[in-house]
Design a protein around this motif. Sequence first.
Motif, short mmCIF file in Angstrom:
data_model
loop_
_atom_site.label_atom_id
_atom_site.label_comp_id
_atom_site.label_asym_id
_atom_site.label_seq_id
_atom_site.Cartn_x
_atom_site.Cartn_y
_atom_site.Cartn_z
N LEU A 1 0.83 -1.21 0.00
CA LEU A 1 0.00 0.00 0.00
C LEU A 1 0.86 1.26 0.00
CD1 LEU A 1 -2.90 -0.96 2.46
CD2 LEU A 1 -3.06 -0.62 -0.02
N THR A 2 2.11 1.16 0.48
CA THR A 2 2.97 2.35 0.48
C THR A 2 3.16 2.88 -0.95
OG1 THR A 2 4.89 0.89 0.43
CG2 THR A 2 4.33 1.83 2.56
N ARG A 3 3.09 1.99 -1.94
CA ARG A 3 3.28 2.44 -3.33
C ARG A 3 2.16 3.37 -3.79
NH1 ARG A 3 5.56 -2.76 -6.69
NH2 ARG A 3 6.99 -3.45 -5.07
N PHE A 4 1.05 3.32 -3.09
CA PHE A 4 -0.12 4.09 -3.51
C PHE A 4 -0.42 5.25 -2.56
CE2 PHE A 4 -0.57 -0.19 -5.21
CZ PHE A 4 -0.85 0.05 -6.54
N ARG A 5 0.41 5.44 -1.54
CA ARG A 5 0.02 6.37 -0.47
C ARG A 5 -0.12 7.81 -0.94
NH1 ARG A 5 5.20 5.57 3.51
NH2 ARG A 5 6.80 5.63 1.92
N ASP A 6 0.61 8.20 -2.00
CA ASP A 6 0.52 9.59 -2.44
C ASP A 6 -0.53 9.82 -3.52
OD1 ASP A 6 2.55 10.39 -0.71
OD2 ASP A 6 4.08 9.69 -2.11
N GLY A 7 -1.16 8.75 -3.98
CA GLY A 7 -2.12 8.89 -5.07
C GLY A 7 -3.55 9.08 -4.57
N LYS A 8 -4.46 8.99 -5.53
CA LYS A 8 -5.87 9.14 -5.17
C LYS A 8 -6.68 7.92 -5.58
CE LYS A 8 -6.54 14.16 -5.10
NZ LYS A 8 -5.23 14.52 -4.69
N GLU A 9 -5.99 6.93 -6.17
CA GLU A 9 -6.72 5.76 -6.67
C GLU A 9 -7.49 5.07 -5.55
OE1 GLU A 9 -3.30 5.96 -6.78
OE2 GLU A 9 -2.55 4.92 -8.58
N GLY B 1 -1.85 -5.48 9.00
CA GLY B 1 -0.97 -4.54 8.31
C GLY B 1 -1.75 -3.35 7.77
N VAL B 2 -2.97 -3.59 7.30
CA VAL B 2 -3.80 -2.49 6.82
C VAL B 2 -4.08 -1.53 7.98
CG1 VAL B 2 -6.08 -1.87 5.94
CG2 VAL B 2 -4.84 -3.78 4.91
N VAL B 3 -4.38 -2.10 9.15
CA VAL B 3 -4.61 -1.25 10.34
C VAL B 3 -3.35 -0.43 10.64
CG1 VAL B 3 -5.09 -1.25 12.83
CG2 VAL B 3 -6.34 -2.81 11.32
N ARG B 4 -2.19 -1.08 10.52
CA ARG B 4 -0.92 -0.36 10.73
C ARG B 4 -0.83 0.85 9.80
NH1 ARG B 4 0.94 -0.55 14.32
NH2 ARG B 4 0.63 1.66 14.16
N MET B 5 -1.14 0.63 8.52
CA MET B 5 -1.05 1.71 7.53
C MET B 5 -2.04 2.83 7.83
SD MET B 5 1.32 1.07 5.33
CE MET B 5 0.95 2.01 3.86
N GLN C 1 -0.77 6.52 6.59
CA GLN C 1 -0.16 6.28 5.28
C GLN C 1 -1.23 5.99 4.23
OE1 GLN C 1 3.22 6.68 4.81
NE2 GLN C 1 3.05 7.37 6.93
N MET C 2 -2.43 5.76 4.67
CA MET C 2 -3.53 5.43 3.76
C MET C 2 -4.83 5.86 4.42
SD MET C 2 -4.57 4.11 0.92
CE MET C 2 -2.95 3.82 0.23
N LYS C 3 -5.81 6.22 3.58
CA LYS C 3 -7.10 6.61 4.14
C LYS C 3 -8.09 5.45 3.97
CE LYS C 3 -7.36 11.65 3.87
NZ LYS C 3 -6.17 11.89 4.56
N ARG C 4 -8.90 5.26 5.00
CA ARG C 4 -9.84 4.13 4.95
C ARG C 4 -10.79 4.22 3.76
NH1 ARG C 4 -12.10 0.16 4.23
NH2 ARG C 4 -13.35 -1.15 5.63
N ASP C 5 -11.21 5.46 3.39
CA ASP C 5 -12.20 5.56 2.31
C ASP C 5 -11.60 5.34 0.92
OD1 ASP C 5 -10.88 7.92 1.92
OD2 ASP C 5 -12.56 9.22 2.48
N ARG C 6 -10.29 5.13 0.85
CA ARG C 6 -9.69 4.76 -0.45
C ARG C 6 -9.64 3.25 -0.63
NH1 ARG C 6 -4.01 7.04 -1.36
NH2 ARG C 6 -4.31 5.94 -3.33
N VAL D 1 10.33 -5.91 3.66
CA VAL D 1 9.11 -6.71 3.65
C VAL D 1 8.14 -6.28 4.76
CG1 VAL D 1 9.76 -8.59 5.26
CG2 VAL D 1 8.57 -9.14 3.13
N CYS D 2 8.57 -5.32 5.57
CA CYS D 2 7.81 -4.98 6.78
C CYS D 2 6.83 -3.83 6.55
CB CYS D 2 8.79 -4.60 7.89
SG CYS D 2 7.97 -4.10 9.40
N VAL D 3 5.58 -4.07 6.88
CA VAL D 3 4.55 -3.03 6.71
C VAL D 3 4.75 -1.88 7.70
CG1 VAL D 3 2.87 -4.17 8.23
CG2 VAL D 3 2.07 -2.62 6.46
#
Length: 301
Positions: free
Chosen positions: A64-72, A85-89, A94-99, A198-200
């Motif tokens: 998910l880090t690869r997408f953190r700056d986008g809007k997709e 790991g998603v909860v960690r992000m 680093q990520m918004k839940r609504d994305r 490899v670590c989230v």
Amino acid sequence: MKDMTDQVKEIATKLLESGQVDVFMAWEKGDAPHQSKPFFARNVADVEKIIFDEYCIHNLSTYLTRFRDGKEKIAIVVKGCDSRGVVRMLEDHQMKRDRLHIIGINCPGMKDPLEAMKQHSGFERETGEKGLAIKCLQCMQPNPVIYDESLGEIQEPHFKGERFTEVKALEAMSSEERYQFFSEVLSTCIRCYACRQVCVACNCRTCIFDEAKPQWVGRETSVGDNFMYHIVRAFHMAGRCIECGECERVCPVNIPLMLINRKLIKDVDHYFGPYDAGMAYVEGGKPPLSLYKIDDPDDFI
Ligand code: SF4
Ligand code: SF4
Ligand code: SF4
């Protein structure tokens, strides 16, 4: 797991076709039979490649880090460990839940492709089937903790033993014995940084170990520099490691990283808990060690 693959493909087709998501994160088959690898489908034609089999062990949330700056809008398939790991992000902003559209799979346990590769190569090939990966035998949370839709039967935790047995043995050592123990195990670290990649939870944009000016941590594979690397890594993981076991799985020299991680998990739970990182997401929630209070009872702060 063909049935599961079909169900995942069906959901992917629906989400991509309707334009609800721009990317669908899952797995595809690699070159070897025991290799499955992360795959990002971007259109309905890509969906054909998606699979879910016993080698889908990688923690997809790391990607998910690869997408953190986008809007997709992103759909992501998660097992129990990936979901933590998603909860960690989310907690790390680093990520918004609504994305996210999260497809949870209650996980029956995976096999380790690295183990299978070793088994099928070299002079002493074994032909027998390997069982579950070590991280899966130690898994306490096979069912996703956060999802929008879920697949498969609820699973019992695969780990039945006493979680901190090895940590307690470590704690029972004298400080000299512990120093000797860590000098031996950490001397073999080749500083390949696979455990970091490899670590989230290793999601800083600039890693302290990559900085050259100033260079905070020496890059030799001496015991001293290796100690420094592992101490810094461990402290950055305190209260944040979601126990996915990926770091230890990918280490080429079998350093017992989960022993270090579990010592921190045990201590954070004891001093600031009860707490297990990544087990639940509360919007705006503040996990331990992420909050500074002026009246903190610890005087060193
Ligand atoms: S650690 Fe748990 S959730 Fe993750 S792959 Fe293994 S059994 Fe599945
Ligand atoms: S993966 Fe293993 S060898 Fe590589 S840096 Fe991490 S601990 Fe060291
Ligand atoms: S430190 Fe290891 S077990 Fe913990 S989140 Fe990172 S890869 Fe997973």
